[in-house]
Design an enzyme around this catalytic site. Sequence first.
Site, PDB file in Angstrom:
ATOM      1  N   CYS A  57       0.803  -1.227   0.000  1.00 56.39           N
ATOM      2  CA  CYS A  57       0.000   0.000   0.000  1.00 56.39           C
ATOM      3  C   CYS A  57       0.836   1.277   0.000  1.00 56.39           C
ATOM      4  O   CYS A  57       0.753   2.074  -0.932  1.00 56.39           O
ATOM      5  CB  CYS A  57      -0.941   0.004   1.204  1.00 56.39           C
ATOM      6  SG  CYS A  57      -2.252  -1.220   1.095  1.00 56.39           S
TER       7      CYS A  57
ATOM      8  N   LYS B  79       3.161   2.154  -3.213  1.00 52.08           N
ATOM      9  CA  LYS B  79       2.413   2.356  -4.464  1.00 52.08           C
ATOM     10  C   LYS B  79       1.408   3.489  -4.341  1.00 52.08           C
ATOM     11  O   LYS B  79       1.130   4.184  -5.310  1.00 52.08           O
ATOM     12  CB  LYS B  79       1.769   1.051  -4.918  1.00 52.08           C
ATOM     13  CG  LYS B  79       0.656   0.496  -4.058  1.00 52.08           C
ATOM     14  CD  LYS B  79      -0.717   0.742  -4.648  1.00 52.08           C
ATOM     15  CE  LYS B  79      -1.801   0.055  -3.831  1.00 52.08           C
ATOM     16  NZ  LYS B  79      -3.161   0.472  -4.217  1.00 52.08           N
TER      17      LYS B  79
ATOM     18  N   ARG C 135       5.623  -7.849  -0.645  1.00 45.88           N
ATOM     19  CA  ARG C 135       5.584  -6.869  -1.729  1.00 45.88           C
ATOM     20  C   ARG C 135       6.370  -5.622  -1.333  1.00 45.88           C
ATOM     21  O   ARG C 135       6.127  -5.029  -0.299  1.00 45.88           O
ATOM     22  CB  ARG C 135       4.132  -6.500  -2.056  1.00 45.88           C
ATOM     23  CG  ARG C 135       3.331  -7.602  -2.725  1.00 45.88           C
ATOM     24  CD  ARG C 135       1.880  -7.194  -2.895  1.00 45.88           C
ATOM     25  NE  ARG C 135       1.216  -7.038  -1.607  1.00 45.88           N
ATOM     26  CZ  ARG C 135      -0.031  -6.577  -1.466  1.00 45.88           C
ATOM     27  NH1 ARG C 135      -0.726  -6.219  -2.523  1.00 45.88           N
ATOM     28  NH2 ARG C 135      -0.570  -6.476  -0.268  1.00 45.88           N
TER      29      ARG C 135
END
Length: 484
Positions: free
Chosen positions: A293, A296, A374
Amino acid sequence: MPSPEIPARSRWTGHCRQQAEEGGGIVRISVIGTGYLGATHAACMAELGFEVIGVDIDPAKIERLARGELPFHEPGLAELIVKHVESGRLRFTTDYAEVGGWADVHFIGVGTPQRSGEHAADMRYVDAALTSLAESISKDALIVGKSTVPVGTADRLAGLLAQLRAANGLPGTVELAWNPEFLREGFAVKDTLTPDRIVVGVASEHAEQVLREVYAAPLAADTPWIATDFPTAELVKVAANAFLATKISFINAFSEITEAVGGDIRTLADAIGHDARIGRRFLNAGVGFGGGCLPKDIRALQARAAELGLTSTMRFLSEMDAINLRRRERVVDLAVDVLAADAGHRRAAPVQALQGARIAILGVAFKPDSDDVRDSPALDVANRLYTLGADTAVYDPEANANAAARFPRLDYVDSVEEALRDADLAILLTEWREFRELDPARVAELMATPRLIDGRNVLDRDAWAAAGVPVVGMGQKVVHGAPA
């Protein structure tokens, strides 16, 4: 004059209230997308007493969720899904037609990843979900976006919704609202059931009333309620993330100064944190932020600002991004400095210092209580060290499998003791409780050369040093491989 749509909406609201009085739930809810956000929201809506159906285009994912199996780690969520699949309040499907004739409120919780090679958000999945709903709903309904989207998306989708409904001549009044999510990985169930605020972007009193009924339980517990327009609701999530990223980057920027002059970033953070206008939370210098989150979202905000002709307005976010990425390189530099001290010199070439060194990597998830890798700074550091010649032994309580899917060449082990055994250096990169509570004496016994880099500044350096394990922290000057 009243809108001609009001009578239909009033009938729907009356129907919802009648369902509630009869014990059947206020509304039937669908959640489009069963990833992290969607699966959590669906399970929690069932916990709040609603009949819920989760929708996804992936049949295998639907089958796994129906068995209570999660494709990711989130404390308490699997148990909640099993509970409500068994209670009958939660089920899953791939059939939009079934959902369109059944649910009263449809939440869109699909992903908005960063576009490949760009900063902007990829809106394909949100657009596809909205289109499928618009072409399937055959009754009065409310569509509620929860995905994090660029400002202006809700207005665009409201127009698309009206266009598709008219083109298909479908019955019922269907309206759009926006309700941003504020989930923290590791606390997603709590954040949904007992949120610290509820924000809704609505275009009518009717939409607000329906959402008040959906969130009646947290509102009864005095959760703040903020009803606003579409653009403001869309901006709240990205503004919150940009502020948190700014605070983290601020203290990491100052840690570069304390490292250069010999100051102590933890004491500095404590001191400024006593100022009520600043606060101590999110002032922990370390290896930086990551995850699916924060990085990005701030990049997507920059891209959207540029589209609006406001490039300079959000230019500071570019520097924050750069500060954040520099922290990863700083950990590698610290490892080089510590290991180069063995050879009697401070500045060795990275490959020379790291070649053949066994380094225990403690944590590769981007944060504890998550298996998300990620944009994980921890996993990036582990891979950089391996690339420079180190023998990395990687252990994370939950994220090893996800990390191995991204970087299979690293050596993943099954326990913290296995990672530490015969290591020349240990680096704590994710602040799991298991690592914070390690016994320094036991660590000293396991390692070939006891020493540790605390990439999250969570350990008591004096206690570890007393047990024979010198700890190098972030924001701390290092001389000849040891704390100054």
